[in-house]
Write a protein that holds these residues in place. Structure first.
Motif, PDB file in Angstrom:
ATOM      1  N   LEU A 197      -0.462   4.977 -11.849  1.00  8.21           N
ATOM      2  CA  LEU A 197      -1.474   5.994 -12.085  1.00  8.21           C
ATOM      3  C   LEU A 197      -0.861   7.385 -11.973  1.00  8.21           C
ATOM      4  O   LEU A 197      -0.009   7.641 -11.109  1.00  8.21           O
ATOM      5  CB  LEU A 197      -2.615   5.885 -11.061  1.00  8.21           C
ATOM      6  CG  LEU A 197      -3.518   4.650 -11.089  1.00  8.21           C
ATOM      7  CD1 LEU A 197      -4.517   4.728  -9.942  1.00  8.21           C
ATOM      8  CD2 LEU A 197      -4.237   4.519 -12.421  1.00  8.21           C
ATOM      9  N   ARG A 198      -1.308   8.283 -12.850  1.00  9.33           N
ATOM     10  CA  ARG A 198      -1.097   9.710 -12.686  1.00  9.33           C
ATOM     11  C   ARG A 198      -2.427  10.278 -12.176  1.00  9.33           C
ATOM     12  O   ARG A 198      -3.463  10.085 -12.824  1.00  9.33           O
ATOM     13  CB  ARG A 198      -0.720  10.349 -14.029  1.00  9.33           C
ATOM     14  CG  ARG A 198       0.534   9.727 -14.659  1.00  9.33           C
ATOM     15  CD  ARG A 198       1.799  10.388 -14.155  1.00  9.33           C
ATOM     16  NE  ARG A 198       3.005   9.713 -14.628  1.00  9.33           N
ATOM     17  CZ  ARG A 198       3.570   9.914 -15.824  1.00  9.33           C
ATOM     18  NH1 ARG A 198       2.996  10.747 -16.689  1.00  9.33           N
ATOM     19  NH2 ARG A 198       4.669   9.292 -16.148  1.00  9.33           N
ATOM     20  N   PHE A 245       0.806  -1.216   0.000  1.00  2.24           N
ATOM     21  CA  PHE A 245       0.000   0.000   0.000  1.00  2.24           C
ATOM     22  C   PHE A 245       0.848   1.279   0.000  1.00  2.24           C
ATOM     23  O   PHE A 245       0.309   2.361  -0.062  1.00  2.24           O
ATOM     24  CB  PHE A 245      -0.938  -0.001   1.209  1.00  2.24           C
ATOM     25  CG  PHE A 245      -2.078  -0.959   1.062  1.00  2.24           C
ATOM     26  CD1 PHE A 245      -3.305  -0.527   0.582  1.00  2.24           C
ATOM     27  CD2 PHE A 245      -1.930  -2.295   1.386  1.00  2.24           C
ATOM     28  CE1 PHE A 245      -4.365  -1.406   0.433  1.00  2.24           C
ATOM     29  CE2 PHE A 245      -2.976  -3.182   1.237  1.00  2.24           C
ATOM     30  CZ  PHE A 245      -4.199  -2.736   0.752  1.00  2.24           C
ATOM     31  N   ARG A 246       2.152   1.143   0.063  1.00  6.01           N
ATOM     32  CA  ARG A 246       3.012   2.337   0.059  1.00  6.01           C
ATOM     33  C   ARG A 246       3.339   2.708  -1.380  1.00  6.01           C
ATOM     34  O   ARG A 246       4.477   2.576  -1.832  1.00  6.01           O
ATOM     35  CB  ARG A 246       4.279   2.079   0.862  1.00  6.01           C
ATOM     36  CG  ARG A 246       3.994   1.792   2.330  1.00  6.01           C
ATOM     37  CD  ARG A 246       5.270   1.740   3.145  1.00  6.01           C
ATOM     38  NE  ARG A 246       4.973   1.580   4.565  1.00  6.01           N
ATOM     39  CZ  ARG A 246       5.803   1.912   5.540  1.00  6.01           C
ATOM     40  NH1 ARG A 246       6.981   2.449   5.247  1.00  6.01           N
ATOM     41  NH2 ARG A 246       5.466   1.731   6.806  1.00  6.01           N
ATOM     42  N   GLY A 247       2.315   3.187  -2.099  1.00  5.32           N
ATOM     43  CA  GLY A 247       2.454   3.383  -3.528  1.00  5.32           C
ATOM     44  C   GLY A 247       2.776   4.789  -3.978  1.00  5.32           C
ATOM     45  O   GLY A 247       2.976   5.022  -5.183  1.00  5.32           O
ATOM     46  N   LEU A 300      -3.712   0.148  -5.319  1.00 10.96           N
ATOM     47  CA  LEU A 300      -3.396   1.276  -6.188  1.00 10.96           C
ATOM     48  C   LEU A 300      -4.414   2.401  -5.983  1.00 10.96           C
ATOM     49  O   LEU A 300      -4.051   3.586  -5.932  1.00 10.96           O
ATOM     50  CB  LEU A 300      -3.392   0.820  -7.644  1.00 10.96           C
ATOM     51  CG  LEU A 300      -2.798   1.787  -8.673  1.00 10.96           C
ATOM     52  CD1 LEU A 300      -1.331   2.052  -8.380  1.00 10.96           C
ATOM     53  CD2 LEU A 300      -2.973   1.237 -10.082  1.00 10.96           C
ATOM     54  N   LEU A 301      -5.688   2.044  -5.856  1.00  9.19           N
ATOM     55  CA  LEU A 301      -6.711   3.052  -5.578  1.00  9.19           C
ATOM     56  C   LEU A 301      -6.453   3.721  -4.230  1.00  9.19           C
ATOM     57  O   LEU A 301      -6.555   4.943  -4.091  1.00  9.19           O
ATOM     58  CB  LEU A 301      -8.100   2.419  -5.599  1.00  9.19           C
ATOM     59  CG  LEU A 301      -9.260   3.321  -5.171  1.00  9.19           C
ATOM     60  CD1 LEU A 301      -9.371   4.540  -6.082  1.00  9.19           C
ATOM     61  CD2 LEU A 301     -10.575   2.547  -5.153  1.00  9.19           C
ATOM     62  N   ASP A 302      -6.089   2.928  -3.243  1.00 12.61           N
ATOM     63  CA  ASP A 302      -5.815   3.483  -1.921  1.00 12.61           C
ATOM     64  C   ASP A 302      -4.644   4.465  -1.992  1.00 12.61           C
ATOM     65  O   ASP A 302      -4.688   5.553  -1.407  1.00 12.61           O
ATOM     66  CB  ASP A 302      -5.501   2.356  -0.936  1.00 12.61           C
ATOM     67  CG  ASP A 302      -5.581   2.823   0.507  1.00 12.61           C
ATOM     68  OD1 ASP A 302      -6.703   3.014   0.994  1.00 12.61           O
ATOM     69  OD2 ASP A 302      -4.526   3.002   1.135  1.00 12.61           O
ATOM     70  N   ALA A 303      -3.603   4.097  -2.727  1.00 13.75           N
ATOM     71  CA  ALA A 303      -2.445   4.974  -2.854  1.00 13.75           C
ATOM     72  C   ALA A 303      -2.813   6.284  -3.540  1.00 13.75           C
ATOM     73  O   ALA A 303      -2.243   7.339  -3.240  1.00 13.75           O
ATOM     74  CB  ALA A 303      -1.331   4.262  -3.621  1.00 13.75           C
ATOM     75  N   ALA A 304      -3.782   6.230  -4.482  1.00 19.25           N
ATOM     76  CA  ALA A 304      -4.204   7.446  -5.179  1.00 19.25           C
ATOM     77  C   ALA A 304      -4.846   8.448  -4.224  1.00 19.25           C
ATOM     78  O   ALA A 304      -4.911   9.644  -4.529  1.00 19.25           O
ATOM     79  CB  ALA A 304      -5.177   7.086  -6.304  1.00 19.25           C
TER      80      ALA A 304
END
Length: 602
Positions: A94-95, A21-23, A55-59
């Motif tokens: 993701l950007r 989760f450290r994205g 990835l969503l969480d990191a966003a």
């Protein structure tokens, strides 16, 4: 914005992020907005997700970097999403553009490295959580909730529906009904005569000129299986949502009855439908099968979409904190075991005294201090009152632990030995077992690993080795290969030198790949396509051995995979065939159904 030490800050507030989760890789601030680049760590597979959850969480992590919301001295956590769209799948980078939309809410636009849209969120509302609350939650203090059923408070001035229609959960396919016309018309019925409509043969609609119903009732029969009850309910719900006839907006009230497994599944389905279509579906669970429609209509209350009737008392669900009083409490003294009152609910589980655990040992017995127990699907069925036939007298059949005492005649084990095996009443502090049914735990194994081995590997070994006689070079098909016994069977068959094929639902194919199977040796367990797929892969030779856990037409398709004869080993319990009939219909096929306990202690 420097992000190298970003995750140290949330950790101080009680938010600990694991490595997946450290994205957050980079971030920028500009004109009241925040831009960021987030990515999954190397080796994390995004296949199978619309958008990988990590990835969503990191966003969302950059939200606090640009003053987009008022943190109010605590962490801001996602509360609700609105206007979510997925434009592409499989993204690993993701950007992200985050913009404030007022009221502690942001919008998100997410693109891949080439700028192509991946996902967007119109509004993400956040709510503050104090560091103290997060720390309490991390250690389980006041962090859990349960559902309490409390007496409903009568609401003055409410009016019951004046007209009610009853729709049957009919066996025929509701999808075939054309809801654009009234080819199956029935007028809405006044509640005083609503019981006359109880046996309506199919979903029906109000005719032109008739008074449209204010409430539609559908009772779930008691004699339906889980799959049939769910299939009928979801078909009726979809039909109701597509309806454009008068009264189509009247809520559909689904009536279920108690702890019946099929009815419990229907309640879960209806609650999901309620979340997607607020106000369109109501749910009543009652212990009174004879409840007339007018009484049901009178129970409808504003703001309550789920009600329960028990002993004539109307109850509604409310969240309550789960405190220490809700925990299973062991007896004050002596050994205890987990048992069930067999009421059909997990609420019936309790920790009870286990005097048999301290009884004098008979010849060949050992006393074990249990360290870990394996949970089998059989245990779940027993706890829910769904085990076929006479339920077994205990929960738990496999465990790992330490020998406390040996009985007369036991010479191969001694107190202090770590053992694993078939252990009755395994959900306990200590228990008594047959010394022949356990072996020493390999030195490098944990108790948890050891407890997971006995039933699945013994079942796989008995089926493939003792009964099927699998040899190197045999083609072996393992159905449900990603299940417990299935994964054990794949490993055993490969150990024996067999060419292994396996089926599983597509979401579990990764487990089969991890066991060494390639795409040519994997097929879906949800489709009969495996027959043609595996016949093609073997140039029409098919299998030598099939270890089966499927039923119905899947058994027939599997038998077609033995064109040269072979051994069909049935370990399921739901579709046992006659061996003589199989032999007559399929030349050279030896059919054998088995249960592990048949092997005997030796």
């Amino acid at each position: 914005v420097a992000v190298a030490d970003y995750y140290a800050g949330p950790a101080q507030e009680g938010l600990g992020y694991g490595p997946v989760f450290r994205g957050l890789r980079a971030a920028w601030r500009s004109a009241g907005e925040v831009f960021a680049e987030v990515a999954l760590p190397d080796g994390v597979d995004a296949a199978g997700f619309g958008l990988h959850p990590a990835l969503l969480d990191a966003a969302l992590h950059p939200i606090g970097l640009g003053g987009l919301v008022d943190a109010q001295g605590g962490a801001m956590l996602p509360f609700s999403f609105d206007g979510v769209e997925i434009h592409a799948t499989g993204a690993t980078l993701l950007r992200v553009r985050l913009s404030p939309v007022g009221g502690n809410a942001v919008s998100l636009s997410m693109a891949d490295a080439t700028g192509q849209p991946v996902a967007s969120v119109d509004t993400l509302a956040l709510r503050p959580v104090s560091a103290e609350a997060l720390r309490a939650a991390s250690v389980g203090q006041d962090s859990l909730y349960r559902v309490d059923w409390v007496p409903a408070v009568p609401t003055a001035g409410t009016r019951s529906p004046r007209t009610v229609a009853e729709w049957a959960l009919d066996a025929r396919d509701p999808y075939a009904v054309d809801v654009t016309d009234a080819t199956h018309p029935v007028a809405a019925t006044p509640v005083t005569d609503a019981t006359d409509a109880t046996h309506t043969a199919a979903p029906t609609h109000a005719t032109d000129g008739a008074e449209a119903p204010e409430l539609v009732i559908a009772r779930v029969p008691r004699d339906l299986g889980v799959r049939e009850a769910v299939d009928r309910t979801i078909a009726l719900a979809r039909l109701r949502l597509r309806d454009r006839n008068p009264g189509a907006d009247a809520p559909l009230l689904v009536v279920t009855h108690g702890d019946d497994a099929a009815h419990a599944a229907v309640r879960g389905l209806v609650r999901s439908a309620q979340a997607e279509h607020p106000g369109r579906f109501l749910l009543l669970d009652t212990d009174d099968d004879t409840l007339p429609a007018e009484r049901i209509a009178a129970l409808v209350a504003p703001g309550e979409d789920h009600i329960r009737l028990r002993g004539g008392e109307v109850q509604v669900p409310r969240l309550a904190r789960a405190g220490a009083s809700d925990a299973l409490r062991p007896p004050a003294d002596g050994a205890w075991r987990l048992e069930t009152a067999k009421t059909g609910s997990l609420d019936a589980l309790r920790l009870a005294p286990a005097p048999e655990a301290d009884a004098p040992l008979e010849p060949g017995q050992i006393r074990i201090a249990v360290r870990a127990s394996g949970v089998n699907f059989r245990d779940v069925l027993i706890a829910l009152g769904m085990y076929p036939g006479e339920s077994a007298p205990w929960l738990g059949d496999e465990a790992a632990g330490v020998v406390l005492e040996t009985g007369p005649g036991v010479t191969h084990l001694a107190p202090g030995d770590r053992v694993l095996g078939i252990v009755p009443r395994a959900f306990a502090t200590r228990t008594v077992a047959d010394a022949r049914m356990v072996v020493r735990v390999p030195e490098a194994w944990s108790y948890e690993t050891a407890a997971s081995v006995p039933l699945v590997f013994l079942t796989a070994w008995m089926g493939l080795v003792e009964l099927a006689g699998v040899r190197a070079g045999d083609a072996v098909l393992v159905h449900a290969g990603a299940g417990g016994v299935g994964m054990a069977a794949v490993q055993v068959a490969r150990h024996l030198g067999a060419e292994v094929f396996a089926t599983a639902s597509e979401g579990k194919w990764g487990a089969l790949r991890d066991l060494g199977l390639d795409e040519a040796h994997i097929a879906s367990s949800r489709s009969l396509e495996f027959r043609e797929r595996f016949l093609a892969a073997t140039d029409g030779r098919g299998m030598d051995v099939i270890l089966n856990a499927l039923s119905g037409e899947y058994v027939d398709a599997s038998l077609d995979l033995l064109p040269r004869g072979g051994r069909f080993i049935e370990m399921g319990r739901t579709d046992i065939r006659d061996p003589e009939t199989i032999a007559a219909d399929h030349t050279g096929v030896a059919y054998r159904a088995f249960d592990l306990i048949e092997a005997g202690a030796e």
